[in-house]
Design a protein around this motif. Sequence first.
Motif, mmCIF file in Angstrom:
data_model
loop_
_atom_site.group_PDB
_atom_site.id
_atom_site.type_symbol
_atom_site.label_atom_id
_atom_site.label_comp_id
_atom_site.label_asym_id
_atom_site.label_seq_id
_atom_site.Cartn_x
_atom_site.Cartn_y
_atom_site.Cartn_z
ATOM 1 N N SER A 150 9.706 -3.310 -85.715
ATOM 2 C CA SER A 150 11.150 -3.419 -85.970
ATOM 3 C C SER A 150 11.450 -4.675 -86.772
ATOM 4 O O SER A 150 10.678 -5.629 -86.799
ATOM 5 N N SER A 151 12.607 -4.676 -87.429
ATOM 6 C CA SER A 151 13.021 -5.848 -88.210
ATOM 7 C C SER A 151 13.199 -7.065 -87.308
ATOM 8 O O SER A 151 12.908 -8.196 -87.715
ATOM 9 N N MET A 152 13.666 -6.841 -86.070
ATOM 10 C CA MET A 152 13.854 -7.947 -85.139
ATOM 11 C C MET A 152 12.516 -8.560 -84.751
ATOM 12 O O MET A 152 12.344 -9.786 -84.791
ATOM 13 N N TRP A 153 11.571 -7.719 -84.379
ATOM 14 C CA TRP A 153 10.258 -8.228 -83.972
ATOM 15 C C TRP A 153 9.569 -8.954 -85.126
ATOM 16 O O TRP A 153 9.028 -10.044 -84.953
ATOM 17 N N ARG A 154 9.588 -8.359 -86.306
ATOM 18 C CA ARG A 154 8.899 -8.954 -87.448
ATOM 19 C C ARG A 154 9.503 -10.306 -87.817
ATOM 20 O O ARG A 154 8.788 -11.222 -88.235
ATOM 21 N N ALA A 155 10.829 -10.430 -87.669
ATOM 22 C CA ALA A 155 11.480 -11.709 -87.977
ATOM 23 C C ALA A 155 11.043 -12.796 -86.997
ATOM 24 O O ALA A 155 10.808 -13.946 -87.384
ATOM 25 N N ILE A 156 10.932 -12.430 -85.722
ATOM 26 C CA ILE A 156 10.459 -13.389 -84.715
ATOM 27 C C ILE A 156 8.990 -13.717 -84.945
ATOM 28 O O ILE A 156 8.565 -14.875 -84.884
ATOM 29 N N GLU A 157 8.204 -12.691 -85.217
ATOM 30 C CA GLU A 157 6.760 -12.866 -85.402
ATOM 31 C C GLU A 157 6.452 -13.787 -86.574
ATOM 32 O O GLU A 157 5.440 -14.496 -86.581
ATOM 33 N N ALA A 158 7.317 -13.789 -87.583
ATOM 34 C CA ALA A 158 7.107 -14.674 -88.732
ATOM 35 C C ALA A 158 7.076 -16.141 -88.303
ATOM 36 O O ALA A 158 6.346 -16.956 -88.877
ATOM 37 N N VAL A 159 7.865 -16.479 -87.277
ATOM 38 C CA VAL A 159 7.847 -17.844 -86.739
ATOM 39 C C VAL A 159 6.524 -18.102 -86.023
ATOM 40 O O VAL A 159 5.906 -19.161 -86.186
ATOM 41 N N LYS A 160 6.084 -17.149 -85.233
ATOM 42 C CA LYS A 160 4.816 -17.289 -84.512
ATOM 43 C C LYS A 160 3.649 -17.473 -85.474
ATOM 44 O O LYS A 160 2.738 -18.275 -85.224
ATOM 45 N N LEU A 161 3.648 -16.736 -86.587
ATOM 46 C CA LEU A 161 2.563 -16.777 -87.561
ATOM 47 C C LEU A 161 2.707 -17.927 -88.556
ATOM 48 O O LEU A 161 1.932 -18.016 -89.513
#
Length: 358
Positions: A83-94
């Motif tokens: 999802s767009s929400m998950w991918r946006a959060i994951e970008a911070v993690k990565l």
Amino acid sequence: MIRISIDAMGGDHGPVVVVPALAKFLQRRPDARFILFGKQDLVQPELAKFPALAKSVELVHCDVAVAMDDKPSQALRHGRGKSSMWRAIEAVKLNQADVCISAGNTGALMAMARFCLRTMANIDRPAIAAIWPTSRSESIVLDVGASIGADAHQLVDFAILGGAMSRALFQIERPSIGLLNVGVEEVKGQEEVKEAGAMLRDTDLNSMTYHGFVEGDDIGKGTVDVVVTEGFSGNIALKTAEGTARQIGGYLRAAMSRTLMAKIGYVFARGAFKALAEKMDVRKINGGVFLGLNGIVVKSHGGTDDEGFAAAIDLGYDMVRNRLIDRIEADLQLFHARRHQHALSRAPRLGEEGEGEA
């Protein structure tokens, strides 16, 4: 350069509001860069309206968008990884982005952020911190809805998190901390609140000053820089304040248009009314920061316009620029070191126990 990941599909309006907000923000902060996550066929036409954004935005297509009425468990199950929400959060993690901004479903955003980023060491649960306009200037109130209830240790964690945010956002060297209570007397209130007060009072920190208990009317007065409470009462206080601001604004508009004399009076007092409207505009302080995670996530109000969403981006930008995560980690380490020293100083020394019993 500060890198910002954006959930373009979040909120009531999605890209129609998000993309113009990026354009407004970029005029103020030209050093920012965006990674925009969303459905390409919906986002790209909006981006085409703002050619100046092209060099600053990378669009990543996502097939799935979390709905505003999705249950957190449902959103996590179906939206994790795609999802767009998950991918946006994951970008911070990565480490592809420094901060994530979303106007999406609050429960889903918190669930995904907690699952993806995890809580910081020694933090039981995250909190949502909101900026609150006061008679003096602005203060921070947390938790305003991340979870319901909190024990004494969690309230102390919230105090440390809020203090670090106050230092990062307002540049206050030693912010004052107050625990929201039904009275300022130490004998009043729930046991968790009284225990948290004792812990904060006994642990002297260079990074903040414990003021004591505060009441509901102290929030608007600006009695302290940071007001700490659990999520249930914090969320009610926030929604009540927002509703009251809109109610008063409605009263004023109705009064100023009721008679000819009122309209004439408005013309002469237009400057004062404009200043009042600016002060009461909830868009200017839009954005709640998820504190206690290994990364910065900012939740925008779902129904806001481009001006409000741009304010939420401003907030995230400032949190990164002023090293919020570093400040929180330093404050947590200092607090637990002081607590350990305090516990050792109160423990009976070897051979002292039982003295005087003979």
